[in-house]
Design an enzyme around this catalytic site. Structure first.
Site, PDB file in Angstrom:
ATOM      1  N   ASP A  29      34.918  49.064  44.667  1.00 34.88           N
ATOM      2  CA  ASP A  29      36.351  49.076  44.384  1.00 34.88           C
ATOM      3  C   ASP A  29      36.957  50.465  44.561  1.00 34.88           C
ATOM      4  O   ASP A  29      38.131  50.596  44.919  1.00 34.88           O
ATOM      5  CB  ASP A  29      36.605  48.567  42.963  1.00 34.88           C
ATOM      6  CG  ASP A  29      36.384  47.066  42.853  1.00 34.88           C
ATOM      7  OD1 ASP A  29      36.466  46.373  43.887  1.00 34.88           O
ATOM      8  OD2 ASP A  29      36.119  46.586  41.734  1.00 34.88           O
ATOM      9  N   GLY A  30      36.169  51.512  44.319  1.00 35.81           N
ATOM     10  CA  GLY A  30      36.673  52.859  44.555  1.00 35.81           C
ATOM     11  C   GLY A  30      36.992  53.102  46.014  1.00 35.81           C
ATOM     12  O   GLY A  30      38.002  53.735  46.351  1.00 35.81           O
ATOM     13  N   THR A  89      42.303  44.622  35.348  1.00 40.21           N
ATOM     14  CA  THR A  89      40.898  44.317  35.083  1.00 40.21           C
ATOM     15  C   THR A  89      40.010  45.551  35.205  1.00 40.21           C
ATOM     16  O   THR A  89      38.783  45.440  35.121  1.00 40.21           O
ATOM     17  CB  THR A  89      40.383  43.234  36.053  1.00 40.21           C
ATOM     18  OG1 THR A  89      40.578  43.692  37.395  1.00 40.21           O
ATOM     19  CG2 THR A  89      41.123  41.931  35.850  1.00 40.21           C
ATOM     20  N   LEU A 135      41.267  47.000  31.104  1.00 42.19           N
ATOM     21  CA  LEU A 135      40.455  45.993  30.415  1.00 42.19           C
ATOM     22  C   LEU A 135      39.407  46.653  29.536  1.00 42.19           C
ATOM     23  O   LEU A 135      39.148  46.190  28.417  1.00 42.19           O
ATOM     24  CB  LEU A 135      39.789  45.071  31.438  1.00 42.19           C
ATOM     25  CG  LEU A 135      38.927  43.936  30.878  1.00 42.19           C
ATOM     26  CD1 LEU A 135      39.743  43.027  29.971  1.00 42.19           C
ATOM     27  CD2 LEU A 135      38.294  43.136  32.016  1.00 42.19           C
TER      28      LEU A 135
END
Length: 256
Positions: free
Chosen positions: A45-46, A156, A160
């Site tokens: 995701d980075g 998220t 989160l």
């Protein structure tokens, strides 16, 4: 006949991601990043966030394939049939946050954040932060490790983990979430309309320094920060059918 889209590939430092990048470039061709119609991000995701920030400058769509640990924003990695996967992909359109502020030395700054804008204490001392919504004071002094504004796409992530709410992608709200709040002790944050302007003013900014982080950009010893949705910036992410971002955000709320 519609011309085939051009690709630029970005890979994380992982050896398997770098090797996949070389194979994909040889198989499908590649162009420099500013010329690409679609950016293919290989990593976690980075890496996806890095690709999306690159797309802010170029206007390209972004498609990610997972070589990370979580890969919430990524698709499954496969080398075959990439053009067909992209032609059949579902689109999710995102607006980042725009953070504008000034440090204690009077230096201005501005940044865009896809996930969240966070304010974090810079020393062992608790941060003290005044919160305004659309110019109206709503909390005179939050005492906490920090506070953040998160987008639905970023709800998220750090939001989160700080016990903030998961937001549906089309909810048109932002999450205002404290980080380890000390006073008010029971404050759990707020849901704000996506049009809200969130203002943070640091109480005793030199005595209790606070740093601002917009995704991967950090600004130290801030005096104040304003956060708004950048409705003039639209990012387009691509997902395999059945794996779209809205579905994953919904499914995440039922994970144990």
């Amino acid at each position: 006949m519609t011309p085939s889209p051009s690709f630029a590939f970005l890979a994380s430092p992982r050896p398997d991601a770098k090797a996949a990048k070389a194979r994909l470039e040889a198989r499908y061709g590649h162009v420099p990043l500013p010329e690409a119609d679609i950016i293919i991000a290989l990593g976690g995701d980075g890496m996806m966030l890095d690709a999306l920030h690159a797309a802010m400058r170029s206007g390209a769509k972004v498609y990610g394939m997972n070589f990370g640990s979580v890969g919430f924003l990524m698709n499954e990695f496969r080398e075959d049939d990439l053009p067909d996967r992209l032609a059949n992909a579902e689109h999710a359109r995102l607006h980042p946050l725009r953070a504008t502020g000034e440090d204690v030395y009077g230096h201005p700054f501005q940044a865009l954040a896809i996930n969240e804008v966070s304010l974090l204490r810079g020393t062992r001392q608790t941060a003290k932060i005044t919160i305004k919504i659309d110019g109206r004071p709503r909390m005179s002094e939050l005492q906490a490790d920090g506070v953040m504004v998160a987008t639905p796409a970023g709800s998220t992530a750090y939001n989160l983990s700080a016990h903030g709410p998961i937001l549906p992608l089309d909810s048109k709200v932002l999450a205002l979430t404290p980080i380890s709040a000390f006073r008010p002790r029971r404050w759990r944050g707020a849901l704000l309309p996506h049009t809200a302007k969130v203002g943070f003013e640091i109480v005793e900014p030199r005595l209790r320094p606070v740093h601002a982080v917009a995704d991967n950009q950090e600004f130290r010893e801030v005096a104040w920060v304003d956060v708004v949705e950048a409705d003039d910036v639209t990012l387009t992410t691509l997902f395999d059918p059945g794996r779209d971002l809205a579905e994953r955000i919904l499914a995440e709320q039922f994970e144990s």
